[in-house]
Write a protein that holds these residues in place. Structure first.
Motif, PDB file in Angstrom:
ATOM      1  N   HIS A   4      -2.499   8.778  -3.722  1.00  0.00           N
ATOM      2  CA  HIS A   4      -1.113   8.097  -3.184  1.00  0.00           C
ATOM      3  C   HIS A   4      -0.683   6.973  -4.119  1.00  0.00           C
ATOM      4  CE1 HIS A   4       0.440   5.328   0.412  1.00  0.00           C
ATOM      5  NE2 HIS A   4       1.411   5.910  -0.368  1.00  0.00           N
ATOM      6  N   VAL A   5       0.426   7.307  -4.509  1.00  0.00           N
ATOM      7  CA  VAL A   5       1.151   6.165  -5.573  1.00  0.00           C
ATOM      8  C   VAL A   5       2.148   5.459  -4.958  1.00  0.00           C
ATOM      9  CG1 VAL A   5       2.387   6.331  -7.696  1.00  0.00           C
ATOM     10  CG2 VAL A   5       1.176   7.905  -7.498  1.00  0.00           C
ATOM     11  N   VAL A   6       1.750   3.989  -5.171  1.00  0.00           N
ATOM     12  CA  VAL A   6       2.536   2.886  -4.347  1.00  0.00           C
ATOM     13  C   VAL A   6       3.249   2.035  -5.366  1.00  0.00           C
ATOM     14  CG1 VAL A   6       2.449   0.966  -2.687  1.00  0.00           C
ATOM     15  CG2 VAL A   6       0.967   2.986  -2.586  1.00  0.00           C
ATOM     16  N   ASP A   7       4.535   1.829  -5.062  1.00  0.00           N
ATOM     17  CA  ASP A   7       5.360   0.868  -6.066  1.00  0.00           C
ATOM     18  C   ASP A   7       4.914  -0.482  -5.622  1.00  0.00           C
ATOM     19  OD1 ASP A   7       6.997  -0.436  -7.555  1.00  0.00           O
ATOM     20  OD2 ASP A   7       8.802   0.440  -6.726  1.00  0.00           O
ATOM     21  N   PRO A  49       8.979  -5.216  -2.376  1.00  0.00           N
ATOM     22  CA  PRO A  49       8.551  -6.001  -1.544  1.00  0.00           C
ATOM     23  C   PRO A  49       8.257  -5.141  -0.109  1.00  0.00           C
ATOM     24  CG  PRO A  49      10.849  -6.520  -1.950  1.00  0.00           C
ATOM     25  CD  PRO A  49      10.211  -5.405  -3.185  1.00  0.00           C
ATOM     26  N   THR A  50       8.805  -3.831   0.063  1.00  0.00           N
ATOM     27  CA  THR A  50       8.690  -3.103   1.357  1.00  0.00           C
ATOM     28  C   THR A  50       7.802  -2.006   1.170  1.00  0.00           C
ATOM     29  OG1 THR A  50      10.427  -1.635   0.656  1.00  0.00           O
ATOM     30  CG2 THR A  50      10.942  -3.632   1.992  1.00  0.00           C
ATOM     31  N   GLU A  63       5.605  -8.413 -12.300  1.00  0.00           N
ATOM     32  CA  GLU A  63       5.036  -9.732 -11.567  1.00  0.00           C
ATOM     33  C   GLU A  63       5.674  -9.630 -10.079  1.00  0.00           C
ATOM     34  OE1 GLU A  63       5.724 -13.489 -13.336  1.00  0.00           O
ATOM     35  OE2 GLU A  63       4.521 -12.946 -14.930  1.00  0.00           O
ATOM     36  N   THR A  64       5.105  -9.942  -9.097  1.00  0.00           N
ATOM     37  CA  THR A  64       5.586 -10.122  -7.810  1.00  0.00           C
ATOM     38  C   THR A  64       4.755 -11.228  -6.915  1.00  0.00           C
ATOM     39  OG1 THR A  64       5.800  -8.733  -5.803  1.00  0.00           O
ATOM     40  CG2 THR A  64       3.844  -7.961  -7.086  1.00  0.00           C
ATOM     41  N   ALA A  65       5.652 -11.660  -6.023  1.00  0.00           N
ATOM     42  CA  ALA A  65       5.221 -12.767  -5.322  1.00  0.00           C
ATOM     43  C   ALA A  65       4.418 -12.153  -3.965  1.00  0.00           C
ATOM     44  CB  ALA A  65       6.243 -13.797  -4.644  1.00  0.00           C
ATOM     45  N   LEU A 121      -0.167  -7.488  -1.968  1.00  0.00           N
ATOM     46  CA  LEU A 121      -0.267  -6.208  -1.803  1.00  0.00           C
ATOM     47  C   LEU A 121      -0.871  -5.783  -0.356  1.00  0.00           C
ATOM     48  CD1 LEU A 121      -1.699  -5.041  -5.100  1.00  0.00           C
ATOM     49  CD2 LEU A 121       0.607  -4.715  -4.450  1.00  0.00           C
ATOM     50  N   PRO A 122      -0.632  -4.873   0.093  1.00  0.00           N
ATOM     51  CA  PRO A 122      -1.081  -4.479   1.546  1.00  0.00           C
ATOM     52  C   PRO A 122      -2.210  -4.028   1.501  1.00  0.00           C
ATOM     53  CG  PRO A 122       0.634  -3.061   0.861  1.00  0.00           C
ATOM     54  CD  PRO A 122       0.503  -4.137  -0.244  1.00  0.00           C
TER      55      PRO A 122
END
Length: 317
Positions: free
Chosen positions: A184-187, A191-192, A224-226, A229-230
């Motif tokens: 399962h590939v997740v981006d 943010p969503t 980079e992301t603020a 990760l879920p």
């Protein structure tokens, strides 16, 4: 142009194979047929023949009949394609090679990951539904691996995918049903991505394939992301990777091999020299750990599936 028509238009632009084109046209015609409406008397015409009076068959009816006829032709064509695909799939299953399907929301990086793993040149672009046709490549996950794996790239999922599309692309999505493992590939830069993961699992529920082993890879970890990760409670393993820069690929392949080995049983058997055919099949279809020629036959340690476990049971030592 509504949302469904827009998705169909994108699919039409990206369809490359004969099967993809047939499926797209079929979905477009089914959509058009369900939304076909007339404008009234100006769309009617006189019926043919002597002595006929009043409005005859409306143009709306002729359009419906033509579309229905074309849908019938495409269904027959698609049935032939699906029969051919099922033959290829049957050969793939009979080869005993583990099948790993790459799934995920559209534009998550599945095709880029496919290229990073297999060294292929599957089209990968930063746009929706760049991949419509399932692509399969055969590789050895590691240099030490005795067996080859089949990696399949699938069409991207999307929220509220029109039901007609699920039906039209059934043969493409069915690759997921016959897979042994789902990646399962997740981006992770989106943010969503948490909502996108829910969409994927909801569609897996519809396809009734949620019980398979799942490795979730949070792709694009180089960005980079603020947003944190879920968590993924459905996955057996979760990894951070960057398909573009080939970060985490080796770890992913090791996890894949670990799951594949869990499907098999290790057996130690002494196969008599009179059973040369059985020994040949074991070499061909099982993962050999070690072999040794002894007076009573060939001693073999191997990872075997249920079929070969039963065949080798009487020679087990």
């Amino acid at each position: 142009m509504d949302r469904t028509l827009l998705i169909l238009d994108i699919f039409a632009k990206h369809a490359a194979s004969a099967e993809g084109k047939v499926q797209v046209e079929l979905a477009q015609l089914r959509y058009k047929l369900s939304h076909l409406t007339g404008r009234g008397k100006e769309m009617s015409r006189l019926g043919g023949g002597i002595g006929t009076r009043g409005p005859g068959e409306k143009k709306l009816e002729t359009d419906r009949r033509r579309i229905a006829s074309r849908i019938s032709e495409l269904n027959a064509e698609l049935k032939e394609i699906e029969e051919h695909r099922s033959v290829i799939r049957e050969k793939r299953i009979n080869s005993k090679s583990p099948i790993i399907a790459l799934i995920g929301y559209t534009n998550a990086g599945k095709s880029t990951l496919m290229n990073a793993i297999t060294g292929s040149n599957v089209l990968c672009e930063n746009k929706l539904f760049a991949t419509l046709d399932a692509t399969t490549r055969r590789i050895k996950p590691t240099e030490e691996s005795k067996s080859e794996y089949l990696f399949t790239d699938t069409v991207g999922f999307i929220n509220k995918l029109p039901h007609g599309l699920i039906k039209a692309f059934r043969s493409t999505l069915e690759e997921v049903k016959y897979a042994d493992i789902l990646i399962h590939v997740v981006d992770s830069s989106n943010p969503t991505c948490g909502e996108q993961m829910k969409v994927v699992y909801n569609l897996l529920d519809e396809l009734k394939v949620k019980d398979k082993p799942i490795i979730t890879v949070f792709n694009k970890s180089d960005k980079e992301t603020a947003t944190p990760l879920p968590s993924d409670n459905h996955a057996d393993f979760c990894l951070k990777i960057s398909a573009k820069y080939k970060i985490g690929i080796d770890e992913l392949l090791l996890k894949t091999e670990e799951i594949v080995k869990s499907f098999k049983t290790e057996i130690k058997a002494l196969i008599p020299y009179s059973e040369g055919g059985l020994l040949s099949n074991v070499y061909k279809n099982c993962e050999i750990i070690t072999t040794e020629h002894k007076p009573g036959g060939t001693y073999v340690e191997a990872y075997v599936d249920e079929e070969y476990m039963l065949r080798l049971k009487k020679y087990e030592v």
